[in-house]
Design an enzyme around this catalytic site. Structure first.
Site, PDB file in Angstrom:
ATOM      1  N   PHE A 160       0.788  -1.257  -0.083  1.00 44.49           N
ATOM      2  CA  PHE A 160      -0.083  -0.253   0.157  1.00 44.49           C
ATOM      3  C   PHE A 160       0.761   1.448  -0.081  1.00 44.49           C
ATOM      4  CE2 PHE A 160      -3.113  -2.601   2.378  1.00 44.49           C
ATOM      5  CZ  PHE A 160      -4.132  -2.433   1.499  1.00 44.49           C
ATOM      6  N   SER A 183      -2.256  -5.988  -7.174  1.00 38.33           N
ATOM      7  CA  SER A 183      -2.255  -4.986  -6.281  1.00 38.33           C
ATOM      8  C   SER A 183      -2.856  -5.435  -4.857  1.00 38.33           C
ATOM      9  CB  SER A 183      -3.226  -3.679  -6.459  1.00 38.33           C
ATOM     10  OG  SER A 183      -4.649  -4.024  -6.379  1.00 38.33           O
ATOM     11  N   ASP A 184      -2.751  -4.705  -3.675  1.00 36.30           N
ATOM     12  CA  ASP A 184      -3.378  -4.980  -2.510  1.00 36.30           C
ATOM     13  C   ASP A 184      -4.634  -4.289  -2.647  1.00 36.30           C
ATOM     14  OD1 ASP A 184      -3.873  -5.863   0.039  1.00 36.30           O
ATOM     15  OD2 ASP A 184      -2.196  -4.993   1.129  1.00 36.30           O
ATOM     16  N   TYR A 185      -5.544  -4.441  -1.649  1.00 36.25           N
ATOM     17  CA  TYR A 185      -7.052  -4.212  -1.747  1.00 36.25           C
ATOM     18  C   TYR A 185      -7.306  -2.808  -1.871  1.00 36.25           C
ATOM     19  CZ  TYR A 185     -11.667  -5.464   0.195  1.00 36.25           C
ATOM     20  OH  TYR A 185     -13.012  -5.462   0.488  1.00 36.25           O
ATOM     21  N   GLY A 225      -5.440  -0.936  -3.752  1.00 33.23           N
ATOM     22  CA  GLY A 225      -4.405  -0.245  -3.868  1.00 33.23           C
ATOM     23  C   GLY A 225      -4.212   0.587  -4.867  1.00 33.23           C
TER      24      GLY A 225
END
Ligand code: BGC
Length: 767
Positions: free
Chosen positions: A258, A289-291, A293
């Site tokens: 992030f 990507s992260d959540y 992101g």
């Protein structure tokens, strides 16, 4: 990236040319995959390609405000590449059918999940597993996690988390392997091997996703999601090695972090995702990507959703978790010439390759077996491993006058807010564990002691005195009962119980959601209300054992000075309670060693053993000297150093025997010590090897872990432990980021932890 594309193109061309010439080509797996995907992609529309880059939640567990909507229709329209947080063969099959039966090209979905420390059989949190220093054991836990998850529909795990963390204020320190690049790299590698096995196509292996790339653990002030800013030198030497080790071990995917890194969010950091990851490390899997992101880059201040989505794609991001920035804006950006089709093709191909490697094109339902779900989850073997693993992670921090082990006799008073909670046993990120079925510490002690001891219980104190603070710290079903009476009355009950007991087991520390994501703390003490309880318990004069629950190093100086015995049990998974009982009663001798430094107080943070010497080091044995690198109010020493952990037995170390005083280029030397069990019970010891480069072209750490061996010794038994050192072990990234070993003098240290070591030295000769 260009090189990967060229190789892909050449292999596809080779196969097609061979076909055209009527020859039967030798179809290597790589050629087969490239041919298959080339054919498939030739049929795909731009929308369908973009659809593959879209990862949605199945809604069972979410870690952000956004949730995916209209999922079914999107899947049927080929607008989704993967789903996460959706489990069980029935639900996964139903969702997979939407893609396979309804979407135009029948491309299967990939199913992800946060399988972090076990699945339904929950193992100790990653920081705890690292404390076992037992690579084979950790690998077995990852193997079981993969077996159970794959039996329940999952083929992709968002693990291992390999972020180096040196700031215990950061709650996610619980999810990684601690402060050290060497130990972290060893664990990163075996976790990947445990999940992926030797063949990703098997139905009991799952794809690893290394996270969070990169430097997430270096968040400023330990505040989650915060900025990181770091020299390249520190990055390459101290923070990047575990990610690289996971990539070298063949991890199929990697998740961007992030945070921003030196001004650019990892999600759109081309230097990181393309130059380092692809070009320098040769990574050939996909990046997710992260959540949210991708969409969060708007809040980072980089522009609107369309702009940041384009930036991410061009930087080397392949799959967008939940934001739907890719889904909703990439086509427009393509039309406007802001991205090109090669960017989309590259990302799409990598996602399809992952599905191919998992064998999903051969059988999209291979992870949907009710039979397996029934027979391969929470098996007696898995539970046995969970119990064994937990016993190996506990760290005995203090044991004055042999307070431990306890006898299975008399009355044992279990007191404290962590003493009788089931839901707080498995630890953060145990999203699949059956919390209600996990025995509490009280239950575990009763089971193991049987009718030999009388075990009583009192709450003694609330987890946190402020009710709102406690609510924020006990989310996701980890509530702990509160007693609303005045504090003194609650303590009073506990004291009366303690007075009737032979020994007190004080179950104190953090609730399991006080570490993990979005659980940063500015105070890393045991909460004050629990400290007051502990002080009152000590005043009874009864022997007190502190069973410390925590997901991070805590500042427990007062406890360390005043409590006779402290067993740090972290959060130990499904069988934690039984394992704690095994160790408290001496059925298993504790052998865990800290994978992270415990400070004396939060003001020392960041504190880690592998620090630089500075130009003004404090002379050995001193506390404060004017104009030296130190503090006025506390010594530089940690409370418990990296690698520290006691046993119910004692070990002595001989001096170090080197087979040569010189290490020649291309050669090796050996360093041996004899370790003897001088106590009266069998025990395990992790023998640790450290080196120090005495003269470098840049400043070098005062100690660096370079090897470890966990051995078992019977009373009176001794073993010679030998480490082999080569020039490779002495390499580091210099000022020009060249990976070199520089000739000159090296110190070598061997011991039971990073502080208490034997010392010798050798010379690395030049060419
Ligand atoms: C976390 C990741 C996790 C993801 C999906 C995020 O909030 O940072 O570690 O894998 O959610 O659940």
């Amino acid at each position: 990236m260009k090189r990967a594309v060229t190789i892909w193109y050449l292999t596809a061309l080779l196969a097609t040319t061979a076909y055209a010439q009527g020859k039967k080509p030798v179809m290597t797996e790589q050629v087969k995959m490239n041919t298959f995907i080339a054919h498939l992609m030739a049929k795909m529309t731009v929308d369908e390609k973009i659809g593959q880059l879209n990862l949605v939640t199945g809604g069972e567990a979410t870690t952000g405000a956004a949730v995916s909507t209209d999922v079914e229709n999107k899947i049927k329209a080929g607008r989704v590449g993967g789903v996460f947080s959706l489990t069980t063969p029935a639900k996964v099959r139903k969702t997979q059918e939407m893609a396979v039966n309804y979407s135009r090209l029948h491309i299967p979905l990939i199913f992800g999940q946060d399988v972090i420390h076990g699945y339904k059989t929950s193992f100790p949190i990653p920081l705890a597993l690292a404390a076992s220093w037992d690579m084979e054991l950790i690998k077995r836990t990852a193997r079981v996690a993969a077996t159970e998850a794959s039996a329940d529909g999952i083929n992709w795990t968002f693990s291992p988390m390999v972020d180096i963390a040196r700031d215990p204020r950061w709650g996610r320190i619980a999810e990684g392997s601690g402060e050290d690049a060497y130990l972290g790299s060893a664990i990163a590698k075996i976790m990947v091997q445990g999940y992926q096995g030797d063949d990703l196509k098997k139905n009991n292996t799952i794809m690893a996703c290394v996270k969070h790339f990169a430097l997430y653990g270096a968040a400023e002030a330990g505040r989650d999601y915060n900025t990181t800013d770091m020299s390249l030198n520190r990055m390459y030497n101290e923070y990047l090695p575990p990610y690289k080790a996971a990539v070298d071990a063949g991890a199929g995917s990697i998740m961007a972090s992030f945070n921003d890194i030196n001004g650019t969010p990892a999600t759109a950091n081309k230097w990181l995702l393309t130059d380092v990851l692809r070009k320098q490390w040769g990574f050939n899997g996909f990046v997710v990507s992260d959540y949210t992101g991708v969409s969060e880059m708007t809040a980072h201040g980089l522009g609107n959703l369309q702009h940041v989505s384009g930036l991410a794609l061009k930087a080397g991001m392949n799959m967008d978790m939940v934001s739907e920035g890719f889904l909703t804006t990439l086509k427009k950006s393509l039309a406007e010439g802001k991205i090109n089709i090669t960017d989309i093709n590259t990302a799409c191909r990598l996602i399809l390759e992952a599905k191919y490697k998992l064998g999903l094109f051969d059988d999209p339902y291979k992870y949907c077996s009710e039979e397996r779900a029934k027979n391969e989850i929470l098996t007696p073997d898995h539970l046995r491993l969970a119990r064994e693993a937990a016993t190996q992670t506990f760290v005995l921090l203090k044991n004055q006058n042999h307070t431990l082990p306890l006898k299975k006799a008399g009355t044992i008073a279990v007191i404290g807010p962590l003493g009788n909670t089931r839901s707080n046993m498995p630890g953060t990120w145990s999203v699949n564990a059956d919390l209600a079925a996990t025995p509490s510490l009280l239950e575990g002690l009763k089971t193991v002691a049987g009718d030999k001891a009388n075990i009583t219980y009192a709450l003694g104190a609330n987890l946190l005195s402020d009710a709102t603070e406690q609510k924020n710290a006990t989310m996701f079903g980890r509530e702990i009962d509160r007693d609303s009476r005045p504090e003194q009355e609650v303590i009073g009950d506990a004291i009366r119980l303690a007075e009737k007991a032979d020994v007190v087991v004080a179950a104190l520390g953090e609730g399991s959601e006080m570490s993990g994501e979005s659980s940063s703390r500015t105070s890393i003490d045991i909460p004050a209300v629990q400290q007051r309880l502990l002080a009152a318990l000590l005043k009874t004069g009864k022997p007190v054992v502190l069973v410390l629950f925590t997901g991070r190093p805590l500042a427990i100086k007062w406890e360390s000075d005043n409590v006779p015995a402290i067993l740090n049990v972290w959060f130990g998974g499904t069988q934690a309670a039984l394992a704690i009982a095994d160790v408290l009663f001496g059925d298993v001798n504790p052998s865990g060693k800290l994978p992270v430094t415990f400070p004396q107080n939060v003001g020392q943070v960041p504190i880690y053993y592998s620090h630089k010497n500075t130009g003004r080091p404090l002379p050995d044995g001193h506390w404060f000297t004017k104009f030296r690198s130190n503090y006025l109010d506390v010594s530089n020493e940690p409370l418990y150093p990296f690698g520290f952990g006691l046993s119910y037995t004692t070990f002595t170390y001989s001096g170090i025997k080197l087979n040569s005083a010189n290490l020649r280029p291309g050669g090796s030397i050996t360093a041996s010590v004899t370790v003897t069990n001088t106590g009266s019970v069998e025990g395990k010891e992790t023998v640790q090897l450290y080196t120090r480069d005495m003269e470098g072209s840049i400043t070098r750490p005062v100690k660096e872990l370079k090897g470890f061996q966990k051995i078992s010794l019977k009373p009176g038994e001794h073993k010679e432990v030998t480490f082999t050192i080569t020039g490779n072990d002495l390499k580091f990234y210099d000022a020009h980021l060249k990976y070199v070993a520089e000739p000159g003098e090296f110190k070598i240290f061997v011991g039971p932890n990073s502080r208490n070591v034997k010392e010798s030295h050798f010379t690395l000769l030049g060419r």
